[in-house]
Design a protein around this motif. Structure first.
Motif, mmCIF file in Angstrom:
data_model
loop_
_atom_site.group_PDB
_atom_site.id
_atom_site.type_symbol
_atom_site.label_atom_id
_atom_site.label_comp_id
_atom_site.label_asym_id
_atom_site.label_seq_id
_atom_site.Cartn_x
_atom_site.Cartn_y
_atom_site.Cartn_z
ATOM 1 N N ARG A 1 139.183 15.941 1.471
ATOM 2 C CA ARG A 1 139.386 14.490 1.528
ATOM 3 C C ARG A 1 138.990 13.925 2.892
ATOM 4 N NH1 ARG A 1 144.937 15.333 -1.343
ATOM 5 N NH2 ARG A 1 144.404 14.804 -3.473
ATOM 6 N N ILE A 2 139.401 14.609 3.943
ATOM 7 C CA ILE A 2 139.069 14.160 5.301
ATOM 8 C C ILE A 2 137.556 14.217 5.513
ATOM 9 C CG2 ILE A 2 139.263 14.777 7.750
ATOM 10 C CD1 ILE A 2 142.211 15.672 7.016
ATOM 11 N N ALA A 3 136.931 15.307 5.102
ATOM 12 C CA ALA A 3 135.481 15.452 5.251
ATOM 13 C C ALA A 3 134.743 14.369 4.470
ATOM 14 C CB ALA A 3 135.041 16.838 4.791
ATOM 15 N N THR A 4 135.222 14.039 3.284
ATOM 16 C CA THR A 4 134.587 13.001 2.469
ATOM 17 C C THR A 4 134.728 11.630 3.112
ATOM 18 O OG1 THR A 4 134.946 14.277 0.453
ATOM 19 C CG2 THR A 4 134.560 11.911 0.186
ATOM 20 N N ALA A 5 135.914 11.324 3.629
ATOM 21 C CA ALA A 5 136.118 10.033 4.293
ATOM 22 C C ALA A 5 135.214 9.904 5.513
ATOM 23 C CB ALA A 5 137.589 9.876 4.697
ATOM 24 N N VAL A 6 135.140 10.958 6.314
ATOM 25 C CA VAL A 6 134.252 10.954 7.481
ATOM 26 C C VAL A 6 132.817 10.752 7.035
ATOM 27 C CG1 VAL A 6 133.254 12.473 9.248
ATOM 28 C CG2 VAL A 6 135.736 12.265 9.027
ATOM 29 N N SER A 7 132.413 11.450 5.998
ATOM 30 C CA SER A 7 131.051 11.355 5.494
ATOM 31 C C SER A 7 130.700 9.937 5.052
ATOM 32 C CB SER A 7 130.878 12.330 4.328
ATOM 33 O OG SER A 7 129.586 12.277 3.806
ATOM 34 N N GLU A 8 131.596 9.290 4.325
ATOM 35 C CA GLU A 8 131.334 7.934 3.820
ATOM 36 C C GLU A 8 131.160 6.931 4.961
ATOM 37 O OE1 GLU A 8 130.771 6.772 0.792
ATOM 38 O OE2 GLU A 8 130.980 8.745 -0.112
ATOM 39 N N ILE A 9 132.044 6.986 5.933
ATOM 40 C CA ILE A 9 131.981 6.009 7.022
ATOM 41 C C ILE A 9 130.823 6.322 7.972
ATOM 42 C CG2 ILE A 9 133.242 4.993 8.949
ATOM 43 C CD1 ILE A 9 135.809 5.472 7.280
ATOM 44 N N ALA A 10 130.618 7.602 8.258
ATOM 45 C CA ALA A 10 129.497 7.991 9.126
ATOM 46 C C ALA A 10 128.161 7.628 8.476
ATOM 47 C CB ALA A 10 129.560 9.481 9.426
ATOM 48 N N ARG A 11 128.070 7.793 7.169
ATOM 49 C CA ARG A 11 126.831 7.436 6.452
ATOM 50 C C ARG A 11 126.533 5.951 6.632
ATOM 51 N NH1 ARG A 11 127.770 9.619 1.847
ATOM 52 N NH2 ARG A 11 126.276 11.313 2.051
ATOM 53 N N ASN A 12 127.547 5.118 6.554
ATOM 54 C CA ASN A 12 127.341 3.681 6.760
ATOM 55 C C ASN A 12 126.862 3.391 8.175
ATOM 56 O OD1 ASN A 12 128.040 3.050 4.158
ATOM 57 N ND2 ASN A 12 130.085 2.341 4.650
ATOM 58 N N ALA A 13 127.431 4.076 9.162
ATOM 59 C CA ALA A 13 127.009 3.862 10.557
ATOM 60 C C ALA A 13 125.535 4.227 10.734
ATOM 61 C CB ALA A 13 127.874 4.675 11.510
ATOM 62 N N ILE A 14 125.123 5.327 10.129
ATOM 63 C CA ILE A 14 123.729 5.757 10.248
ATOM 64 C C ILE A 14 122.811 4.833 9.450
ATOM 65 C CG2 ILE A 14 122.104 7.598 9.660
ATOM 66 C CD1 ILE A 14 124.425 9.578 10.277
ATOM 67 N N ARG A 15 123.200 4.518 8.226
ATOM 68 C CA ARG A 15 122.341 3.734 7.330
ATOM 69 C C ARG A 15 122.162 2.288 7.784
ATOM 70 N NH1 ARG A 15 124.038 4.118 1.387
ATOM 71 N NH2 ARG A 15 122.904 6.068 1.566
ATOM 72 N N TYR A 16 123.244 1.658 8.206
ATOM 73 C CA TYR A 16 123.179 0.220 8.475
ATOM 74 C C TYR A 16 123.076 -0.135 9.960
ATOM 75 C CZ TYR A 16 124.426 0.066 3.584
ATOM 76 O OH TYR A 16 124.430 0.251 2.235
ATOM 77 N N ALA A 17 123.554 0.744 10.838
ATOM 78 C CA ALA A 17 123.481 0.447 12.267
ATOM 79 C C ALA A 17 122.414 1.295 12.965
ATOM 80 C CB ALA A 17 124.829 0.674 12.933
ATOM 81 N N HIS A 18 122.013 2.382 12.322
ATOM 82 C CA HIS A 18 120.998 3.304 12.838
ATOM 83 C C HIS A 18 121.391 3.956 14.152
ATOM 84 C CE1 HIS A 18 118.583 1.609 9.674
ATOM 85 N NE2 HIS A 18 118.725 0.406 10.202
ATOM 86 N N ASP A 19 122.629 3.836 14.526
ATOM 87 C CA ASP A 19 123.074 4.405 15.788
ATOM 88 C C ASP A 19 124.594 4.306 15.833
ATOM 89 O OD1 ASP A 19 123.236 5.360 18.392
ATOM 90 O OD2 ASP A 19 122.846 3.409 19.277
#
Length: 105
Positions: free
Chosen positions: A36-54
Motif C-alpha cells: 500500500r505504501i509503495a503504491t501510494a508513493v508510486s501514484e504521487i511520484a508518477r504525477n510529479a514526474i508526468r506533470y512537473a517533469h522535476d
C-alpha cells in the motif's frame, strides 16, 4: 531523514517505489501495508514526474522506538492542480486514466 532522491525520469519512479517498500519493511510494516505504501508513493511520484517533469522524494522516520511514523514527502515545482477539491472528493474523471490515483494514495 533516511534518504532523499530526485524524481525526474521514469526509472526514478521504480527506485522510489522499491525504496518505499524497503523502508516500510525495515520499520515492521506487514507485506500488505508495504504494498500500500509503495503504491501510494508510486501514484504521487508518477504525477510529479508526468506533470512537473522535476521533483524530489524524501523518506523520514519520526520516533526512536516502535511504533514509529514513516513520512514520505514528495515535492515538485509544477503548476499545481487546478481542480484539487474535485479530485480529492472523488468527482474527477481523468482523460488519461481512472482519475483515482491521488484519492487512492
Amino acid at each position: 531523514m533516511i534518504e532523499r532522491m530526485p524524481l525526474v525520469r521514469e526509472h526514478d519512479l521504480v527506485i522510489a517505489r522499491q525504496k518505499a517498500r524497503e523502508i516500510a519493511g525495515m520499520l515492521g510494516f506487514d507485506r500488505q501495508d508495504q504494498a500500500r505504501i509503495a503504491t501510494a508513493v508510486s501514484e504521487i511520484a508518477r504525477n510529479a514526474i508526468r506533470y512537473a517533469h522535476d521533483g524530489s522524494i524524501a523518506y523520514e522516520v519520526e520516533g526512536e522506538h516502535a511504533p514509529q511514523i514513516l513520512l514520505v514527502r514528495i515535492a515538485d515545482r509544477g503548476p499545481g492542480i487546478a481542480n484539487l477539491d474535485e479530485i480529492l472528493e472523488g468527482r474527477y474523471k481523468s482523460t488519461t486514466g481512472m482519475g483515482i490515483g491521488l484519492v487512492g494514495a
